[in-house]
Design a protein around this motif. Structure first.
Motif: not given
Length: 313
Positions: A219-224, A252-259
């Motif tokens: 979302y932040v780097v590749n902006k998809i 693996c899916i690494p996630t962030h709860n604010y993303q």
């Protein structure tokens, strides 16, 4: 950083000894929620600024606070729905700042592994003694608050040093013996677990942790957009699941709860989880369980196979 830190050997992906996961699974799937704590005004680090915005970075800080207030609850409920136990990449300061989150995850038997203390305090510029103490503090904090002997490590904000893996292996052994400090997520070089060299000689494993499937990178780097991210997760799974017919792979899916846990992104994420867990021959597990299984069943034979490859070069 050394030109080649020598963590692992070159080992061609195909023609390795076959891995078969428990119950004949082709693919080991784990999900790593990064549950982090960010400081609004952290101590300065000369090599990296914690915030791209001017101080005080209210926007950056508050969206991360949103993640711990709202996003975590939303993601936790979704993982419950699909029978997924999280492997938490934990900023261990969270144990003091938000102990309710630690309790909720402990009740679900989620794994906790160390992601440093604060995600705004980096390894960059630390002496070996300072980094050792930071790692020791984080491992000890996890044990005191959860009873778990921390098995895995991901450097805070990926601020890895030449000494990180060796220090984590050594501190884990010093505190809890071989039950702790035996896998890393800081290397992104493979789709299967691999043996890692340590100066102490401790048995150590790299467990695949994907930057490409990381929601922040998406979302932040590749902006998809969310639906493209959801399709990307499915495409990744399809390839690894197919290759797992020959030898077991790891996703693996690494996630962030604010993303990923923002309302407009949850639908695509849920569809991907439903798709992955809806397949047979998938071991839905944790990072620790993957590392333990590989260490017990395949680590020795993998080391032998690497030596054979090197002997044939």
């Amino acid at each position: 950083m050394k030109e080649d830190p020598g963590y692992y050997d070159y080992w061609p992906y195909f023609k390795r000894p076959k891995i078969t996961w428990p119950n004949g699974a082709k693919l080991a799937f784990w999900l790593a929620p990064n549950i982090e704590f960010y400081e609004l005004n952290p101590p300065p680090n000369p090599q990296r600024k914690p915030w791209p915005q001017a101080t005080p970075a209210v926007a950056g800080y508050s969206i991360r606070d949103y993640g711990n207030r709202v996003g975590h609850q939303r993601q936790m409920a979704l993982l419950d729905k699909y029978g997924i136990r999280g492997s938490i990449s934990l900023s261990t300061a969270l144990c003091d700042h938000h102990p309710e989150i630690i309790s909720q995850c402990s009740e679900r038997n989620w794994e906790f592994f160390s992601h440093g203390i604060y995600n705004t305090r980096y390894t960059y510029g630390m002496s070996e003694a300072q980094e050792r103490e930071m790692i020791r503090d984080s491992i000890d904090t996890i044990h005191r608050h959860t009873g778990q002997k921390c098995a895995g490590y991901l450097a805070p904000a990926l601020s890895h040093s030449d000494n990180t893996i060796d220090l984590f292996a050594e501190v884990g052994s010093e505190l809890f013996g071989d039950d702790a400090g035996f896998y890393t997520c800081d290397l992104f070089h493979d789709d299967q677990p691999t043996p890692i060299h340590t100066r102490s000689g401790k048995e150590f494993v790299s467990v695949p942790y994907s930057l490409e499937m990381n929601d922040t990178i998406a979302y932040v780097v590749n902006k998809i957009e969310p639906r493209r991210y959801g399709q990307q997760l499915k495409d990744c799974f399809d390839r690894l699941y197919a290759e797992g017919s020959e030898s077991g792979t790891v996703m693996c899916i690494p996630t962030h709860n604010y993303q990923v846990s923002c309302p407009h992104r949850m639908k695509a994420f849920e569809e991907a989880l439903e798709y992955i867990t809806g397949h047979s021959d998938v071991w839905v597990t944790t990072g620790r369980e993957i590392a333990e299984y590989y260490r017990e069943h395949y680590l020795a034979s993998s080391k032998d196979a690497i030596l054979n490859v090197q002997g044939g070069l």
